[in-house]
Design a protein around this motif. Structure first.
Motif, PDB file in Angstrom:
ATOM      1  N   GLY A  76       0.808  -1.208   0.000  1.00 25.46           N
ATOM      2  CA  GLY A  76       0.000   0.000   0.000  1.00 25.46           C
ATOM      3  C   GLY A  76       0.843   1.261   0.000  1.00 25.46           C
ATOM      4  O   GLY A  76       0.511   2.241  -0.665  1.00 25.46           O
ATOM      5  N   ALA A  77       1.955   1.248   0.738  1.00 22.48           N
ATOM      6  CA  ALA A  77       2.853   2.403   0.736  1.00 22.48           C
ATOM      7  C   ALA A  77       3.476   2.608  -0.638  1.00 22.48           C
ATOM      8  O   ALA A  77       3.600   3.746  -1.114  1.00 22.48           O
ATOM      9  CB  ALA A  77       3.945   2.223   1.785  1.00 22.48           C
ATOM     10  N   VAL A  78       3.844   1.517  -1.288  1.00 25.76           N
ATOM     11  CA  VAL A  78       4.421   1.627  -2.638  1.00 25.76           C
ATOM     12  C   VAL A  78       3.378   2.141  -3.623  1.00 25.76           C
ATOM     13  O   VAL A  78       3.634   3.058  -4.407  1.00 25.76           O
ATOM     14  CB  VAL A  78       5.005   0.271  -3.091  1.00 25.76           C
ATOM     15  N   VAL A  79       2.179   1.546  -3.580  1.00 26.82           N
ATOM     16  CA  VAL A  79       1.098   1.964  -4.487  1.00 26.82           C
ATOM     17  C   VAL A  79       0.693   3.406  -4.199  1.00 26.82           C
ATOM     18  O   VAL A  79       0.550   4.221  -5.117  1.00 26.82           O
ATOM     19  CB  VAL A  79      -0.114   1.009  -4.375  1.00 26.82           C
ATOM     20  N   GLY A  80       0.498   3.739  -2.940  1.00 21.68           N
ATOM     21  CA  GLY A  80       0.129   5.102  -2.573  1.00 21.68           C
ATOM     22  C   GLY A  80       1.207   6.105  -2.947  1.00 21.68           C
ATOM     23  O   GLY A  80       0.906   7.207  -3.419  1.00 21.68           O
ATOM     24  N   GLY A  81       2.468   5.741  -2.755  1.00 19.76           N
ATOM     25  CA  GLY A  81       3.565   6.621  -3.142  1.00 19.76           C
ATOM     26  C   GLY A  81       3.610   6.840  -4.638  1.00 19.76           C
ATOM     27  O   GLY A  81       3.850   7.963  -5.107  1.00 19.76           O
ATOM     28  N   TYR A  82       3.384   5.787  -5.402  1.00 19.61           N
ATOM     29  CA  TYR A  82       3.381   5.917  -6.856  1.00 19.61           C
ATOM     30  C   TYR A  82       2.229   6.815  -7.322  1.00 19.61           C
ATOM     31  O   TYR A  82       2.432   7.716  -8.132  1.00 19.61           O
ATOM     32  CB  TYR A  82       3.274   4.541  -7.514  1.00 19.61           C
ATOM     33  N   ILE A  83       1.040   6.575  -6.791  1.00 21.02           N
ATOM     34  CA  ILE A  83      -0.130   7.357  -7.203  1.00 21.02           C
ATOM     35  C   ILE A  83       0.013   8.819  -6.777  1.00 21.02           C
ATOM     36  O   ILE A  83      -0.260   9.730  -7.558  1.00 21.02           O
ATOM     37  CB  ILE A  83      -1.421   6.738  -6.640  1.00 21.02           C
TER      38      ILE A  83
END
Length: 83
Positions: A39-46
């Motif tokens: 989630g941190a990776v996805v949220g950071g990317y978005i």
């Protein structure tokens, strides 16, 4: 961030995302950590894509981005697993 910080941030973000999102969330602590880290990776990317910031340390903004990303991952997981 160090690996220990990612694990702690992932665990906290995963727990909060599972608490906020409705549904059957009966996974263990390891899957909760993985949910939070992904989630941190996805949220950071978005958030970087939209120019709102990134996950760059163990701070409040990074935590919020990680929780929102974990909620997105959890939402997608529920949609895929229910069909």
């Amino acid at each position: 961030m160090g690996i220990l910080s990612w694990i702690i941030l992932g665990l906290l973000a995963g727990v909060l995302a599972k608490w906020i999102m409705p549904g059957n969330n009966s996974s263990g602590i390891i899957m909760t950590m993985i949910l939070g880290i992904v989630g941190a990776v996805v949220g950071g990317y978005i958030s970087t894509f939209f120019g709102m910031g990134k996950v760059d340390g163990f701070n409040f903004g990074s935590f919020i981005i990680a929780v929102v990303g974990a909620m997105i991952v959890l939402f997608v997981y529920h949609k895929i697993s229910n069909q």
